[in-house]
Design an enzyme around this catalytic site. Sequence first.
Site, PDB file in Angstrom:
ATOM      1  N   GLU A 109      -3.437  27.326  36.192  1.00  0.00           N
ATOM      2  CA  GLU A 109      -3.414  26.134  37.363  1.00  0.00           C
ATOM      3  C   GLU A 109      -2.033  25.450  37.086  1.00  0.00           C
ATOM      4  OE1 GLU A 109      -6.640  23.818  38.342  1.00  0.00           O
ATOM      5  OE2 GLU A 109      -8.266  25.165  37.883  1.00  0.00           O
ATOM      6  N   GLU A 152     -11.767  23.916  32.835  1.00  0.00           N
ATOM      7  CA  GLU A 152     -11.503  22.483  32.314  1.00  0.00           C
ATOM      8  C   GLU A 152     -12.594  22.040  31.527  1.00  0.00           C
ATOM      9  OE1 GLU A 152      -8.171  21.238  35.571  1.00  0.00           O
ATOM     10  OE2 GLU A 152      -9.948  20.399  35.835  1.00  0.00           O
TER      11      GLU A 152
HETATM   12  C1  BG6 Z   1      -8.301  21.258  38.807  1.00  0.00           C
HETATM   13  C2  BG6 Z   1      -9.598  21.933  38.976  1.00  0.00           C
HETATM   14  O1  BG6 Z   1      -8.748  19.979  38.023  1.00  0.00           O
HETATM   15  O2  BG6 Z   1      -7.528  20.931  39.641  1.00  0.00           O
HETATM   16  C3  BG6 Z   1      -9.527  22.604  40.260  1.00  0.00           C
HETATM   17  O3  BG6 Z   1      -9.722  22.953  38.129  1.00  0.00           O
HETATM   18  C4  BG6 Z   1      -8.762  21.533  41.345  1.00  0.00           C
HETATM   19  O4  BG6 Z   1     -10.829  22.854  40.874  1.00  0.00           O
HETATM   20  C5  BG6 Z   1      -7.291  21.153  40.970  1.00  0.00           C
HETATM   21  O5  BG6 Z   1      -8.928  21.761  42.770  1.00  0.00           O
HETATM   22  C6  BG6 Z   1      -6.470  20.241  41.657  1.00  0.00           C
HETATM   23  O6  BG6 Z   1      -7.256  19.198  41.784  1.00  0.00           O
HETATM   24  P1  BG6 Z   1      -7.460  18.460  43.332  1.00  0.00           P
HETATM   25  O7  BG6 Z   1      -8.430  17.381  43.132  1.00  0.00           O
HETATM   26  O8  BG6 Z   1      -6.311  18.146  43.919  1.00  0.00           O
HETATM   27  O9  BG6 Z   1      -8.237  19.606  44.221  1.00  0.00           O
END
Ligand code: BG6
Length: 479
Positions: free
Chosen positions: A373, A180
């Site tokens: 993701e 990111e």
């Molecule tokens: C992304 C990141 O922002 O979202 C991850 O690359 C992160 O590291 C994921 O865990 C989900 O966000 P969160 O804050 O719910 O863990």
Amino acid sequence: MTYTFPKDFLWGGATAANQFEGAYNIDGKGLSVQDVTPQGGIPAKPGDRNPLITEVPTEDNLKLEGIDFYHRYKEDIALFAEMGFKVFRLSIAWSRIFPNGDELEPNEAGLAFYDKVFDELDKYGIEPLVTLSHYETPLHLTRKYNGWASRDLIGFYERYVRTVFTRYKDKVKYWLTFNEVNSVLHAPFMSGGIETPVEELSKQDLYQAVHHELVASALATKVAHEINPDFMIGCMVIAMPAYPMSAHPLDQLAVRDFENQNYLFSDIHARGKYPNYIKRFFKENDIEIDFAEGDAELLAEHTVDFISFSYYMSVAQAHNPEAYETGKGNILGGISNPFLEASEWGWQIDPVGLRLVLNDFYDRYQLPLFIVENGLGAKDVLVDGPDGPTVEDDYRIDYLQKHLVQVGEALQDGVELLGYTTWGCIDLVSASTAQLSKRYGFIYVDRNDDGTGTLARYKKKSFNWYKEVIATDGASLYK
Ligand code: BG6
């Protein structure tokens, strides 16, 4: 109508070292920025502009032990294999390989750990997808150099990536340079290891840090292809489409401004130069990027092989945002969209937004894409099932099913997509809030926010659901 995904589609799941490995000081590992942010990487409470940063690691930091993948990787990889994973995304913790970040020789024990993990994946025919830097800059590089604000980081990063590219050149094909990468504008400590408080950090210094990361990414791409021409190197950005709140032309302009802040990163990675729209922004904000000799050529000549991104949510934008309610977001955010529901953490759920993002990226770059993701953070309740403890996570299945149907639509639109990895395929510590109760996984891990729990793993209902999706090449999504 049923659609079947391509046979070679890479189905899998994603993680990051700092959120699940634990073993934060084992086998010579140095500290990273995560070891001193016990409440997560973004401001802990409303009104704060910086996350809580401690001097040394504190016991309340769940990331120190994570879910102990470091010692349980065999059990976990066997579960991924049981679901039929074709790909597994993980990051290498930079501070396992170079504990301080600026030493000349790597830590052999750290390298040996990832050898074991890659060999275990290989046993099951699972392709690794490796993030080189996932919010885990070695802490020493932060404290001594102020992270990516310093140009020195480019050289340290080059040494690190050269080391791992060489070591794993026959074991890993797919690499991501920075997780990111656009998040550094919003979370400079977590993302860029920059310790200057947000309110004191000038735009000049922030965008100079961005430049250092972009040059480092291009340099990594160059080095990677020299070491193994078959390597596939991707950038990784937060994708967050924005809708105008109204048909007012100025609202559309607000959308464009918001999206350009994100496109800046993929544009430079894919097209090899700064886009014109940012030149105007730089001029109006007195920003002048210091290009060292050779930077422009590096960016131009070493563009990425594919674009990867995280996608959780969309936002709305307007020229008069104060007139509306602001929603919560994944590091960045915008106005709440009245047409969408939100997760328990306020992230607005928008499956169609994923189809739009896929089409927009593909139209813009004509490069292969990779969704690395996607998923729903939710509170799970463990209940007794016929085969032992489980979670009836129909809400997660619903979220993933709807998003994957839109992925199928985008494939039919003609988008070239390498694969899809759900975030946190096994429960892990949240990046923004450092909670374990914000769960994303198909596999439940018995660990609570207060650190208690046995660390036992249990299959959720979504485990068998995803297994069937993979086994049927997506056809079961349409049942
Ligand atoms: C992304 C990141 O922002 O979202 C991850 O690359 C992160 O590291 C994921 O865990 C989900 O966000 P969160 O804050 O719910 O863990």
